[in-house]
Design a protein around this motif. Structure first.
Motif, PDB file in Angstrom:
ATOM      1  N   VAL A   1     -36.850   0.843 -12.253  1.00 29.98           N
ATOM      2  CA  VAL A   1     -36.143   1.410 -11.105  1.00 29.98           C
ATOM      3  C   VAL A   1     -34.898   2.102 -11.648  1.00 29.98           C
ATOM      4  N   ILE A   2     -34.804   3.394 -11.425  1.00 28.38           N
ATOM      5  CA  ILE A   2     -33.707   4.179 -12.014  1.00 28.38           C
ATOM      6  C   ILE A   2     -32.716   4.591 -10.918  1.00 28.38           C
ATOM      7  N   PRO A   3     -31.475   4.067 -10.992  1.00 30.15           N
ATOM      8  CA  PRO A   3     -30.468   4.494 -10.007  1.00 30.15           C
ATOM      9  C   PRO A   3     -30.049   5.938 -10.293  1.00 30.15           C
ATOM     10  N   ILE A   4     -29.913   6.722  -9.250  1.00 28.22           N
ATOM     11  CA  ILE A   4     -29.533   8.129  -9.423  1.00 28.22           C
ATOM     12  C   ILE A   4     -28.070   8.275  -9.011  1.00 28.22           C
ATOM     13  N   ASP A   5     -27.225   8.439 -10.021  1.00 30.97           N
ATOM     14  CA  ASP A   5     -25.781   8.426  -9.754  1.00 30.97           C
ATOM     15  C   ASP A   5     -25.195   9.833  -9.561  1.00 30.97           C
ATOM     16  N   LEU A   6     -26.034  10.783  -9.157  1.00 25.47           N
ATOM     17  CA  LEU A   6     -25.509  12.131  -8.890  1.00 25.47           C
ATOM     18  C   LEU A   6     -24.674  12.083  -7.608  1.00 25.47           C
ATOM     19  N   PRO A   7     -23.519  12.786  -7.605  1.00 20.74           N
ATOM     20  CA  PRO A   7     -22.685  12.745  -6.394  1.00 20.74           C
ATOM     21  C   PRO A   7     -23.377  13.407  -5.195  1.00 20.74           C
ATOM     22  N   ARG A   8     -22.978  12.987  -4.002  1.00 17.52           N
ATOM     23  CA  ARG A   8     -23.438  13.625  -2.768  1.00 17.52           C
ATOM     24  C   ARG A   8     -22.250  14.273  -2.095  1.00 17.52           C
ATOM     25  N   PRO A   9     -22.441  15.280  -1.276  1.00 16.19           N
ATOM     26  CA  PRO A   9     -23.722  15.896  -0.946  1.00 16.19           C
ATOM     27  C   PRO A   9     -24.294  16.667  -2.139  1.00 16.19           C
ATOM     28  N   ARG A  10     -25.601  16.621  -2.279  1.00 16.13           N
ATOM     29  CA  ARG A  10     -26.251  17.341  -3.365  1.00 16.13           C
ATOM     30  C   ARG A  10     -26.530  18.770  -2.918  1.00 16.13           C
ATOM     31  N   SER A  11     -26.424  19.658  -3.876  1.00 15.05           N
ATOM     32  CA  SER A  11     -26.482  21.073  -3.522  1.00 15.05           C
ATOM     33  C   SER A  11     -27.194  21.838  -4.624  1.00 15.05           C
ATOM     34  N   PHE A  12     -27.151  23.135  -4.480  1.00 12.29           N
ATOM     35  CA  PHE A  12     -27.721  24.023  -5.490  1.00 12.29           C
ATOM     36  C   PHE A  12     -27.131  23.716  -6.872  1.00 12.29           C
ATOM     37  N   GLU A  13     -25.817  23.431  -6.904  1.00  7.21           N
ATOM     38  CA  GLU A  13     -25.159  23.145  -8.190  1.00  7.21           C
ATOM     39  C   GLU A  13     -25.683  21.867  -8.833  1.00  7.21           C
ATOM     40  N   THR A  14     -26.085  20.910  -7.988  1.00  9.48           N
ATOM     41  CA  THR A  14     -26.599  19.648  -8.533  1.00  9.48           C
ATOM     42  C   THR A  14     -27.717  19.914  -9.541  1.00  9.48           C
ATOM     43  N   ARG A  15     -28.575  20.885  -9.182  1.00  8.67           N
ATOM     44  CA  ARG A  15     -29.743  21.180 -10.025  1.00  8.67           C
ATOM     45  C   ARG A  15     -29.350  21.810 -11.358  1.00  8.67           C
ATOM     46  N   GLU A  16     -28.066  22.147 -11.505  1.00  7.37           N
ATOM     47  CA  GLU A  16     -27.649  22.751 -12.770  1.00  7.37           C
ATOM     48  C   GLU A  16     -26.765  21.822 -13.592  1.00  7.37           C
ATOM     49  N   GLN A  17     -26.524  20.614 -13.057  1.00  9.17           N
ATOM     50  CA  GLN A  17     -25.660  19.687 -13.788  1.00  9.17           C
ATOM     51  C   GLN A  17     -26.397  19.028 -14.951  1.00  9.17           C
ATOM     52  N   THR A  18     -25.661  18.748 -16.017  1.00 15.78           N
ATOM     53  CA  THR A  18     -26.231  18.063 -17.184  1.00 15.78           C
ATOM     54  C   THR A  18     -26.834  16.717 -16.777  1.00 15.78           C
ATOM     55  N   ARG A  19     -26.109  16.015 -15.905  1.00 18.02           N
ATOM     56  CA  ARG A  19     -26.573  14.682 -15.482  1.00 18.02           C
ATOM     57  C   ARG A  19     -27.946  14.758 -14.792  1.00 18.02           C
ATOM     58  N   PHE A  20     -28.169  15.831 -14.034  1.00 19.91           N
ATOM     59  CA  PHE A  20     -29.453  16.033 -13.363  1.00 19.91           C
ATOM     60  C   PHE A  20     -30.575  16.083 -14.413  1.00 19.91           C
ATOM     61  N   PHE A  21     -30.343  16.843 -15.476  1.00 21.74           N
ATOM     62  CA  PHE A  21     -31.368  16.967 -16.522  1.00 21.74           C
ATOM     63  C   PHE A  21     -31.533  15.656 -17.295  1.00 21.74           C
ATOM     64  N   GLU A  22     -30.423  14.959 -17.519  1.00 18.98           N
ATOM     65  CA  GLU A  22     -30.518  13.653 -18.207  1.00 18.98           C
ATOM     66  C   GLU A  22     -31.395  12.690 -17.410  1.00 18.98           C
ATOM     67  N   LEU A  23     -31.188  12.683 -16.088  1.00 21.08           N
ATOM     68  CA  LEU A  23     -31.958  11.754 -15.248  1.00 21.08           C
ATOM     69  C   LEU A  23     -33.430  12.156 -15.202  1.00 21.08           C
ATOM     70  N   ILE A  24     -33.689  13.463 -15.161  1.00 21.69           N
ATOM     71  CA  ILE A  24     -35.080  13.940 -15.198  1.00 21.69           C
ATOM     72  C   ILE A  24     -35.745  13.454 -16.485  1.00 21.69           C
ATOM     73  N   THR A  25     -35.011  13.560 -17.603  1.00 21.34           N
ATOM     74  CA  THR A  25     -35.550  13.104 -18.890  1.00 21.34           C
ATOM     75  C   THR A  25     -35.818  11.603 -18.847  1.00 21.34           C
ATOM     76  N   GLU A  26     -34.877  10.854 -18.246  1.00 18.52           N
ATOM     77  CA  GLU A  26     -35.063   9.403 -18.185  1.00 18.52           C
ATOM     78  C   GLU A  26     -36.326   9.036 -17.395  1.00 18.52           C
ATOM     79  N   VAL A  27     -36.538   9.703 -16.265  1.00 14.71           N
ATOM     80  CA  VAL A  27     -37.751   9.425 -15.468  1.00 14.71           C
ATOM     81  C   VAL A  27     -38.993   9.839 -16.259  1.00 14.71           C
ATOM     82  N   ARG A  28     -38.922  11.026 -16.867  1.00 14.63           N
ATOM     83  CA  ARG A  28     -40.077  11.526 -17.606  1.00 14.63           C
ATOM     84  C   ARG A  28     -40.433  10.581 -18.763  1.00 14.63           C
TER      85      ARG A  28
END
Ligand SMILES: Nc1ncnc2c1ncn2[C@@H]1O[C@H](COP(=O)(O)OP(=O)(O)OP(=O)(O)O)[C@@H](O)[C@H]1O
Ligand SMILES: [Mg+2]
Length: 257
Positions: free
Chosen positions: A224-251
């Protein structure tokens, strides 16, 4: 918003279809506690039991072992109390009803007075951005719009839990991203807890407060992976380093299987 009280408790649940050597172990000792107001995604390879888990929570199936509690009640009672709204991959709308009358359908079944049905349908159509399409027929709408009607209908009676099984799976990438923003906006405006099944890693990370990674045969929770990205999530969220790190962790945790 998350208020810390458990709303769905899955305790050591197994589901076997058939019996003997031909039996299929669809889920094996799955435990998961979801807090009120959370947005939880289930992800995992085809056949790992995501839909089964959703159906067990919704009382559309019974566990072979273990127990589920929804708002402190058995799922059967929660279903009778209309605690669930459900949205599936195909929107299942009635072509002979207008958009508005599709949204009103559960309210008709529940015998809401006409004025209240009218008020709720208008409110929900506004929420999903389809007020101008109230008198259209479903076949006059795009796939994304149809799915928004299905969401409006599922929310029309204000269920505390929204169960979604690959609701945007049939949409193109950009429409899907737009639906993701809209869903989060709807979620933040209502007190709904969402349990969301998807095959898309970025979608799961973008939407969720936690991502539950499942393994196949027998279906189990791997991580179970907690997603610590701030809210509200927006277009910028998809460009944050943390977003890619979490994608890698799930993958990575999906790859470990
Ligand atoms: N009614 C049934 N009878 C027998 N086996 C079933 C039944 N329903 C599901 N299964 C089995 O349970 C397992 C999990 O199914 P489930 O539909 O939950 O998978 P899933 O994770 O949702 O897959 P997908 O991503 O393809 O939708 C599968 O191996 C499937 O064959
Ligand atoms: Mg499924």
């Amino acid at each position: 918003m998350v208020n810390g009280a458990p709303i769905v408790v899955v305790d050591n649940v197994s589901k076997v279809f058939g019996n003997g050597t031909g039996g299929i172990n669809a889920l094996h000792r799955v435990s998961l506690t979801i807090q009120a107001g959370e947005f939880v995604s289930l992800i995992g390879p085809s056949g790992c039991g995501k839909s089964i888990l959703l159906r067990l929570i919704a009382d559309l199936l019974q566990p072979s072992e273990g127990a589920i509690q929804v708002k402190g009640k058995p799922p059967r009672q929660a279903r009778l109390d209309r605690d669930y709204g459900m949205v599936f991959q195909a929107p299942v709308l009635y072509d002979w009803r207008t958009v508005k009358r599709n949204v009103q359908l559960p309210l008709e079944i529940m015998r809401y007075p006409p004025a209240e049905r009218e008020r709720r349908a208008e409110e929900m159509l506004k929420l999903v951005g389809l007020a101008d399409f109230r008198d259209h027929r479903p076949w006059q709408l795009s796939g994304g719009m149809q799915q928004r009607v299905a969401i409006a209908r599922a929310l029309s009676f204000k269920p505390s839990i929204l169960l979604m099984d690959e609701p945007f799976g049939a949409l193109d990438e950009l429409t899907r991203e737009r639906m993701n923003y809209e869903l989060l906006s709807i979620w933040s405006q209502t007190d709904t807890t969402v349990i969301f099944v998807t095959h898309s890693i970025p979608e799961a990370v973008f939407l969720s407060s936690r991502v539950v990674v499942m393994t196949p045969r027998p279906g189990k929770i791997e991580k179970v992976i907690p997603i610590d990205l701030p809210r509200p999530r927006s277009f910028e969220t998809r460009e944050q380093t943390r977003f890619f790190e979490l994608i890698t962790e799930v993958r990575e945790s999906l790859k470990e299987m």
